[in-house]
Design an enzyme around this catalytic site. Structure first.
Site, PDB file in Angstrom:
ATOM      1  N   HIS A  84      81.411  47.106  23.039  1.00 36.94           N
ATOM      2  CA  HIS A  84      80.124  47.390  23.881  1.00 36.94           C
ATOM      3  C   HIS A  84      79.313  48.445  23.093  1.00 36.94           C
ATOM      4  CE1 HIS A  84      81.864  45.833  27.910  1.00 36.94           C
ATOM      5  NE2 HIS A  84      82.854  45.927  27.101  1.00 36.94           N
TER       6      HIS A  84
ATOM      7  N   ASP B 233      72.019  52.454  20.864  1.00 31.58           N
ATOM      8  CA  ASP B 233      72.746  52.131  22.223  1.00 31.58           C
ATOM      9  C   ASP B 233      73.283  50.842  21.969  1.00 31.58           C
ATOM     10  OD1 ASP B 233      73.671  52.520  24.797  1.00 31.58           O
ATOM     11  OD2 ASP B 233      71.861  53.063  25.511  1.00 31.58           O
TER      12      ASP B 233
HETATM   13  P1  ADQ Z   1      76.904  53.330  28.776  1.00 28.40           P
HETATM   14  O1  ADQ Z   1      76.765  54.101  27.414  1.00 28.40           O
HETATM   15  O2  ADQ Z   1      77.420  54.029  29.843  1.00 28.40           O
HETATM   16  O3  ADQ Z   1      77.646  51.909  28.552  1.00 28.40           O
HETATM   17  P2  ADQ Z   1      74.590  51.896  29.850  1.00 28.40           P
HETATM   18  O4  ADQ Z   1      74.533  50.482  29.708  1.00 28.40           O
HETATM   19  O5  ADQ Z   1      73.096  52.410  30.401  1.00 28.40           O
HETATM   20  O6  ADQ Z   1      75.152  52.828  29.178  1.00 28.40           O
HETATM   21  O7  ADQ Z   1      75.277  51.885  31.557  1.00 28.40           O
HETATM   22  C1  ADQ Z   1      75.226  52.895  32.396  1.00 28.40           C
HETATM   23  C2  ADQ Z   1      75.434  52.485  33.730  1.00 28.40           C
HETATM   24  O8  ADQ Z   1      75.582  53.676  34.626  1.00 28.40           O
HETATM   25  C3  ADQ Z   1      74.337  51.824  34.205  1.00 28.40           C
HETATM   26  O9  ADQ Z   1      74.619  50.542  35.339  1.00 28.40           O
HETATM   27  C4  ADQ Z   1      73.738  52.777  35.414  1.00 28.40           C
HETATM   28  O10 ADQ Z   1      73.191  52.254  36.279  1.00 28.40           O
HETATM   29  C5  ADQ Z   1      74.994  53.592  35.677  1.00 28.40           C
HETATM   30  N1  ADQ Z   1      74.389  54.975  35.815  1.00 28.40           N
HETATM   31  C6  ADQ Z   1      73.823  55.922  35.001  1.00 28.40           C
HETATM   32  N2  ADQ Z   1      73.588  57.152  35.326  1.00 28.40           N
HETATM   33  C7  ADQ Z   1      73.828  56.953  36.734  1.00 28.40           C
HETATM   34  C8  ADQ Z   1      73.680  57.763  37.613  1.00 28.40           C
HETATM   35  N3  ADQ Z   1      73.035  59.013  37.749  1.00 28.40           N
HETATM   36  N4  ADQ Z   1      74.349  57.325  39.008  1.00 28.40           N
HETATM   37  C9  ADQ Z   1      74.711  56.119  39.227  1.00 28.40           C
HETATM   38  N5  ADQ Z   1      74.785  55.314  38.056  1.00 28.40           N
HETATM   39  C10 ADQ Z   1      74.426  55.712  36.931  1.00 28.40           C
HETATM   40  C11 ADQ Z   1      78.183  51.266  27.441  1.00 28.40           C
HETATM   41  C12 ADQ Z   1      77.232  51.310  26.073  1.00 28.40           C
HETATM   42  C13 ADQ Z   1      76.129  50.421  26.592  1.00 28.40           C
HETATM   43  C14 ADQ Z   1      76.199  49.101  27.223  1.00 28.40           C
HETATM   44  C15 ADQ Z   1      77.410  49.314  28.140  1.00 28.40           C
HETATM   45  C16 ADQ Z   1      77.772  48.048  28.733  1.00 28.40           C
HETATM   46  O11 ADQ Z   1      77.035  52.542  25.503  1.00 28.40           O
HETATM   47  O12 ADQ Z   1      75.116  50.371  25.326  1.00 28.40           O
HETATM   48  O13 ADQ Z   1      75.206  48.550  27.527  1.00 28.40           O
HETATM   49  O14 ADQ Z   1      78.570  49.888  27.830  1.00 28.40           O
HETATM   50  O15 ADQ Z   1      78.208  46.935  27.709  1.00 28.40           O
END
Ligand code: ADQ
Length: 488
Positions: A166, A373
């Site tokens: 991921h 990311d």
């Molecule tokens: P993350 O580093 O956690 O994931 P991301 O892909 O942005 O990063 O996912 C975050 C998720 O958490 C999103 O669905 C977002 O809506 C939710 N989220 C963030 N802040 C929030 C809040 N305040 N309230 C509710 N929900 C919130 C890791 C990798 C990424 C990759 C994902 C999936 O680091 O690059 O995209 O896995 O593979």
């Protein structure tokens, strides 16, 4: 034993991840896209999702707790305190996470961490082993469990085993600063399929494996001796129907109208991130300060809403970033606020999917500027939430995996506060027709390559027998937009 039969859709899937993202009490603990995608594949094949319960036990027993949540069978184990310290807080979050996000400065090298990581992967393999039938497909997720494939091979399993990363795969020169890097990477070649979020991470893996192991690249697979590992670019997507369905929800509408009412005459810029140093939050705040300094006409006309719930509070670098951001936001508000305008609202809590949808929709600019990311789903969520007739603009880091799929965003260098500030100014000034055109193109990509496409693409590659593997022009691999067509 080698597979000889033609595999079918009915093969059972065993998904393995550090945490199991469906509730064990009948409720969904975390209905993220991953949970939805895996749940669909697991239900269809009558499969099992195996992982750590998140609970601590006095002494590891290997006892499995079986549950059924949302129609998905889960099997979880508890870990002891030393495992959690060394494997999860240690090697996963203090060694691999920073290293794989190019933060050698934050990478902690400790023998205990490496030992704990190996031990927990062995414990996963030992506990999982009795559940595996000869025809099961096994899909392992993420950097916590990279050695699990070779641990299972060592126990004699010849099943098709796949791995999805991921996060980014780092360039060889960075990876080589990790003691034991060869063993870690060599273990990856025990998988039949490895999925990456973008071509950049896949290429970094090829660069490493071809030099370190003299593995040879054949079509889209790496061959080392008898074993052949297919390397797939398979970017994760949104549960688009579910997410876009939030448009009808009361919580989304109420949140949107509350924000729109409170921001009359002002354009809102939004950031939504886990509080993590990879997300570039300090640079983002500094860029916003520069925007207000260089563009006095924007003062009182814009506001930044940054939502960042704390994560991994047990790790010191996470406590540091929290302190830094508290200070920066206080400093900017102190310098620019007026009696009826607060430049930054910085909120440390999580919101429901429906509320997030309303927040994204109320924002004229979505600011997604991670330093690195794997993908970044917030970028996709922001685009999916926009009203097509009057969409906001996504300002996106060039170094997020999402940038390869979304070249129509305003792409910025997240290390340069000047570049971010200029990107925000461009986004705020962008004419309607251009906003619509860019949004339409991004929405089409996000809709086509959603999370079901992602899991089906990976599963198809996993179920495929080696001699069925397609030529490099296969259409089940994401054909990503030509980066050269990206407009800045
Ligand atoms: P993350 O580093 O956690 O994931 P991301 O892909 O942005 O990063 O996912 C975050 C998720 O958490 C999103 O669905 C977002 O809506 C939710 N989220 C963030 N802040 C929030 C809040 N305040 N309230 C509710 N929900 C919130 C890791 C990798 C990424 C990759 C994902 C999936 O680091 O690059 O995209 O896995 O593979």
């Amino acid at each position: 034993m080698p597979h000889t039969q033609t595999q079918t859709q009915t093969q059972r899937l065993i998904a393995v991840s550090n945490r199991v993202a469906v509730g064990t009490d009948g409720e969904s603990a975390n209905r993220g896209g991953l949970a939805v995608a895996l749940a669909a594949a697991l239900r269809q094949s009558n499969g099992i999702w195996f992982g750590w319960s998140g609970e601590q036990t006095e002494e590891f027993t290997g006892q499995i707790a079986f549950h059924r949540a949302d129609g998905v069978a889960t099997a979880t184990i508890d870990l002891e305190a030393q495992d959690i310290d060394e494997y999860y807080n240690g090697f996963a979050n203090r060694t691999l996470w920073p290293l794989f996000h190019y933060r050698l400065d934050l990478t902690e090298i400790a023998r205990d961490f490496a030992g704990g990581y190996a031990r927990v992967n062995e414990r996963f393999a030992d506990t999982l082993a009795p559940l595996i039938a000869p025809d099961d497909l096994i899909w392992v997720h993420d950097y916590h469990l990279m050695p699990l494939g070779s641990q299972l091979r060592a126990r004699g399993f010849a099943n098709r085993i796949g791995f999805f990363l991921h996060i980014p795969w780092p360039p060889p020169s960075l990876l080589m600063s990790l003691p034991g890097h060869r063993e870690l990477a060599r273990g990856m070649l025990d998988y039949d399929v490895i999925g990456f979020q973008s071509e950049e991470w896949r290429q970094a893996f090829i660069d490493y494996a071809t030099v370190q192991f003299e593995a040879t690249l054949e079509a889209e697979a790496l061959r080392l001796g008898e074993r052949c590992t297919r390397l797939l670019v398979c970017p994760i997507g949104l549960d688009i129907d579910d997410f876009a369905g939030a448009v009808h929800s009361m919580a989304a509408k109420q949140t949107e109208s509350r924000l729109v009412t409170s921001a009359v005459g002002r354009d809102m810029i939004v950031g939504v991130d886990r509080l993590d140093y990879s997300k570039g939050l300090q640079e983002r705040f500094a860029a916003y300060e520069l925007l207000l300094t260089d563009h006095p006409e924007l003062r009182e006309k814009v506001s930044l809403l940054q939502i960042a719930p704390p994560s991994r509070g047990d790790v010191a670098s996470y406590r540091q970033i929290r302190a830094d951001l508290d200070a920066l936001s206080g400093h900017i508000n102190g310098a620019f606020a007026s009696i009826d305008w607060v430049p930054i609202r910085y909120v440390n809590q999580g919101y429901s999917r429906d509320e997030l949808f309303g927040i994204y929709r109320a924002a004229r600019v979505g600011l997604v500027t991670p330093l690195r990311d794997g993908m970044n789903l917030v970028a996709k969520e922001y685009v999916a939430a926009q009203e097509p007739a009057d969409p906001g603009v996504l300002v996106l880091s060039r170094f997020a995996g999402a940038a390869a799929q979304l070249p129509q965003a305003v792409l910025v260098n997240p290390h340069s506060i000047e570049d971010i500030a200029e990107g925000i100014a461009r986004a705020l000034a962008m004419p309607l027709a251009e906003r619509q055109e860019r949004h339409q193109a991004m929405l089409a990509t996000i809709t086509k390559h959603d999370v079901l496409w992602w899991s089906e693409t990976f599963m198809a590659a996993l179920a495929e027998q080696p001699d069925e593997a397609p030529a490099p022009t296969s259409t089940n691999v994401a054909r990503l937009p030509d980066a050269a067509s990206a407009r800045r």
